[in-house]
Design a protein around this motif. Structure first.
Motif, short mmCIF file in Angstrom:
data_model
loop_
_atom_site.label_atom_id
_atom_site.label_comp_id
_atom_site.label_asym_id
_atom_site.label_seq_id
_atom_site.Cartn_x
_atom_site.Cartn_y
_atom_site.Cartn_z
N PHE A 35 0.83 -1.20 0.00
CA PHE A 35 0.00 0.00 0.00
C PHE A 35 0.87 1.26 0.00
CE2 PHE A 35 -3.89 -2.27 2.03
CZ PHE A 35 -4.17 -2.81 0.79
N THR A 36 2.01 1.19 0.66
CA THR A 36 2.96 2.31 0.60
C THR A 36 3.47 2.47 -0.83
OG1 THR A 36 3.66 1.95 2.90
CG2 THR A 36 5.17 3.19 1.48
N LEU A 37 3.78 1.34 -1.49
CA LEU A 37 4.24 1.38 -2.88
C LEU A 37 3.16 1.94 -3.80
CD1 LEU A 37 6.32 0.63 -5.07
CD2 LEU A 37 5.30 -1.67 -5.11
N TYR A 38 1.90 1.49 -3.62
CA TYR A 38 0.80 2.00 -4.44
C TYR A 38 0.63 3.51 -4.25
CZ TYR A 38 -0.57 -2.94 -4.90
OH TYR A 38 -0.60 -4.29 -5.14
N ALA A 39 0.73 3.96 -3.00
CA ALA A 39 0.59 5.39 -2.71
C ALA A 39 1.72 6.18 -3.36
CB ALA A 39 0.58 5.62 -1.20
N TYR A 40 2.92 5.62 -3.35
CA TYR A 40 4.06 6.28 -4.00
C TYR A 40 3.85 6.33 -5.52
CZ TYR A 40 8.79 7.23 -5.65
OH TYR A 40 9.87 7.78 -6.28
N MET A 41 3.38 5.23 -6.10
CA MET A 41 3.09 5.20 -7.55
C MET A 41 2.01 6.21 -7.91
SD MET A 41 3.07 1.05 -8.05
CE MET A 41 2.30 1.14 -9.67
N ALA A 42 1.05 6.40 -7.01
CA ALA A 42 -0.09 7.28 -7.29
C ALA A 42 0.23 8.75 -7.10
CB ALA A 42 -1.27 6.89 -6.41
N ALA A 43 1.08 9.08 -6.12
CA ALA A 43 1.25 10.50 -5.77
C ALA A 43 2.69 10.90 -5.52
CB ALA A 43 0.39 10.82 -4.55
N GLY A 44 3.65 10.06 -5.87
CA GLY A 44 5.04 10.45 -5.70
C GLY A 44 5.52 10.36 -4.26
N ARG A 45 6.59 11.09 -3.98
CA ARG A 45 7.27 10.99 -2.68
C ARG A 45 6.36 11.33 -1.50
NH1 ARG A 45 13.02 13.78 -2.52
NH2 ARG A 45 13.28 12.22 -4.19
N GLY A 46 5.48 12.30 -1.69
CA GLY A 46 4.61 12.70 -0.58
C GLY A 46 3.38 11.83 -0.42
N GLY A 47 3.15 10.91 -1.38
CA GLY A 47 1.94 10.09 -1.36
C GLY A 47 1.80 9.18 -0.17
N PRO A 48 2.85 8.38 0.18
CA PRO A 48 2.71 7.45 1.31
C PRO A 48 2.34 8.13 2.63
CG PRO A 48 4.61 6.84 -0.01
CD PRO A 48 4.11 8.15 -0.56
N GLY A 49 2.99 9.26 2.94
CA GLY A 49 2.68 9.95 4.20
C GLY A 49 1.23 10.39 4.26
N LYS A 50 0.75 10.99 3.17
CA LYS A 50 -0.64 11.44 3.13
C LYS A 50 -1.61 10.26 3.17
CE LYS A 50 0.42 15.72 0.64
NZ LYS A 50 0.26 16.50 -0.62
N PHE A 51 -1.21 9.19 2.46
CA PHE A 51 -2.06 8.01 2.45
C PHE A 51 -2.25 7.44 3.85
CE2 PHE A 51 -2.10 3.32 2.51
CZ PHE A 51 -3.33 3.08 1.91
N TRP A 52 -1.15 7.25 4.58
CA TRP A 52 -1.26 6.62 5.89
C TRP A 52 -1.95 7.50 6.92
CZ3 TRP A 52 -1.39 1.80 6.10
CH2 TRP A 52 -0.62 0.99 5.25
N ARG A 53 -1.83 8.83 6.77
CA ARG A 53 -2.58 9.72 7.67
C ARG A 53 -4.08 9.54 7.49
NH1 ARG A 53 1.73 13.41 6.74
NH2 ARG A 53 0.66 14.39 4.99
N ALA A 54 -4.48 9.33 6.23
CA ALA A 54 -5.91 9.20 5.93
C ALA A 54 -6.42 7.77 6.11
CB ALA A 54 -6.20 9.67 4.50
N ALA A 55 -5.54 6.78 5.91
CA ALA A 55 -5.98 5.39 5.85
C ALA A 55 -6.15 4.71 7.21
CB ALA A 55 -5.00 4.57 5.00
N VAL A 56 -5.65 5.34 8.26
CA VAL A 56 -5.74 4.70 9.58
C VAL A 56 -7.20 4.47 9.98
CG1 VAL A 56 -5.29 4.99 12.05
CG2 VAL A 56 -3.51 5.53 10.40
N SER A 57 -8.05 5.45 9.79
CA SER A 57 -9.46 5.32 10.20
C SER A 57 -10.17 4.19 9.48
CB SER A 57 -10.19 6.65 9.99
OG SER A 57 -9.67 7.64 10.85
N PRO A 58 -10.10 4.11 8.13
CA PRO A 58 -10.73 2.96 7.45
C PRO A 58 -10.13 1.62 7.88
CG PRO A 58 -10.14 4.66 5.85
CD PRO A 58 -9.56 5.08 7.16
N ALA A 59 -8.80 1.59 8.07
CA ALA A 59 -8.15 0.33 8.46
C ALA A 59 -8.65 -0.15 9.81
CB ALA A 59 -6.63 0.52 8.50
N VAL A 60 -8.70 0.74 10.79
CA VAL A 60 -9.14 0.37 12.14
C VAL A 60 -10.61 -0.01 12.15
CG1 VAL A 60 -9.51 1.25 14.47
CG2 VAL A 60 -7.36 1.73 13.31
#
Length: 411
Positions: A236-261
């Motif tokens: 998922f970190t790799l997908y986020a990087y592919m989708a939005a570049g270097r800043g993608g994974p950080g933004k993804f994980w900030r938003a994805a915690v709520s759906p994951a939990v």
């Protein structure tokens, strides 16, 4: 980091941290209290019921609004086409990863299971099941979350009809758009109760089912859980990087915690739809993309289920002393995993149908069905977490393909 930086970080992470703390406290209470933790179940059920209550109107309003607002119908076709390609591609990736895992650690080694045949093994009635998946005989049946795929089809057609009505349909489209905003506000209200509800629900899960989860099928679980966690964090970190570049994974994980939990605690991708829509909105996923990909993803994007399908196939091969290796064997397993995870997941009783597909396609005896059904039950929480969070990542990938490299900056 200055005070303002700390403040912004706290604002970004406050709610996910609160959810995680609530889940942790609930788990500790369940572990200590054991079966007595079942007394907390009503508090969790309140939250689950509220989320399920909002799902049907939310899906209808958001999908029909998204489709009605798309002036160019080619855009709708592109979203659906790219979305399906992303779903299948990530399903194949997850299947290949599990093949590597079960090749290194065969899950059925040393497993002793007393075979018990089910009462009846009905053959797959694919045509009838697909009709029941995509349509219902009465309008009132659309109001049940058990017919999500039929509701999604109806919502797309309704939105399409509004769009084709032209200028006269603008009032309806505007009304749907306003209703969509109201539904988002309603979600935010419900999420104030989420820490209490999810904490109580998790306490019940750990307290009541903990011993069973830690006992049976331990070796199979020791294969699935680490690989699911690896896929969850690494890919998922790799997908986020592919989708939005270097800043993608950080933004993804900030938003994805709520759906994951939420998905981990509820074991329901459908119950996670409202939270996922909010998360993808924070990520800047375009409205028409997120309101099509997320509801459809909850019923037809199942990376976690693809992982479990390969595990089940490998487990049965080992149990019946059949070699699970070779290119043809792997390709067949991947096809069946993607079918059960991406296609069959939209069929009513999709999980069980997927397991029947595995048993019948390989010609295993009927006794194999309850074995894989038990595995499906034991891997359900992490599988659902991977499924639901995968929808968030998939919406980012679809945005990258359709909107170009700077899609997140446009938002």
């Amino acid at each position: 980091m200055g005070e303002s930086g700390k403040s912004r970080a706290w604002e970004a992470y406050r709610y996910p941290i609160l959810l995680l703390v609530a889940i942790l406290i609930g788990g500790v209470i369940g572990w200590v209290a054991g079966p007595k933790a079942d007394v907390l179940k009503p508090f969790g059920d309140i939250f689950i019921n509220l989320m399920f209550t909002i799902v049907v109107p939310l899906v209808f309003v958001n999908i029909s609004s998204a489709v009605a607002s798309i002036a160019n119908l080619k855009r709708l076709g592109k979203i659906l086409g790219v979305m399906l390609a992303v779903f299948v591609a990530t399903g194949i990736v997850s299947s290949v990863l599990m093949i590597v895992g079960v090749s290194l650690v065969p899950p059925a080694d040393g497993v002793q299971i007393e075979l018990k045949a089910p009462d009846e093994l009905k053959p797959l009635q694919t045509g009838e099941q697909f009709v029941n998946a995509f349509t219902v005989p009465n309008f009132s049946d659309l109001l049940s979350r058990k017919n999500m795929l039929a509701l999604i089809v109806f919502s797309i057609l309704f939105g399409l009809a509004v769009s084709l009505t032209g200028e006269k349909g603008r009032r309806v489209a505007d009304g749907l758009s306003l209703l969509s905003e109201v539904m988002i506000k309603l979600i935010k209200l419900l999420m104030y109760y989420a820490p209490i509800g999810l904490g109580a629900y998790f306490a019940t899960l750990v307290g009541v089912f903990g011993p069973e989860l830690l006992g049976s099928y331990a070796r199979a679980m020791s294969v699935y859980y680490p690989i699911a966690i690896l896929y969850f964090f690494l890919f998922f970190t790799l997908y986020a990087y592919m989708a939005a570049g270097r800043g993608g994974p950080g933004k993804f994980w900030r938003a994805a915690v709520s759906p994951a939990v939420t998905s981990l605690a509820t074991s329901s991708s459908v119950a996670t739809i409202p939270v996922n829509l909010e998360a993808t909105a924070r990520l800047g996923v375009p409205k028409d993309i997120r309101e099509i990909v997320i509801p459809l993803g909850a019923t037809a994007h199942m990376d976690g289920s693809c992982l479990s399908a390969i595990l089940k196939i490998s487990f049965l091969f080992g149990l019946f002393q059949m070699p699970f290796h070779g290119f043809e064997t792997y390709v067949t397993a991947i096809v069946i995993a993607v079918l059960s995870g991406v296609v069959m997941s939209g069929v009513p009783g999709g999980g069980f149908i997927g397991e029947m597909l595995i048993v019948t396609m390989y010609g295993f005896p009927p006794e194999a069905l309850p074995i894989v059904a038990m595995i499906g039950t034991l891997v359900d929480p992490p599988a659902t977490m991977v499924n639901a969070t995968g929808d968030t990542a998939a919406s980012m990938l679809v945005s990258r393909i359709l909107e170009g490299k700077g899609w997140m900056n446009k938002a």
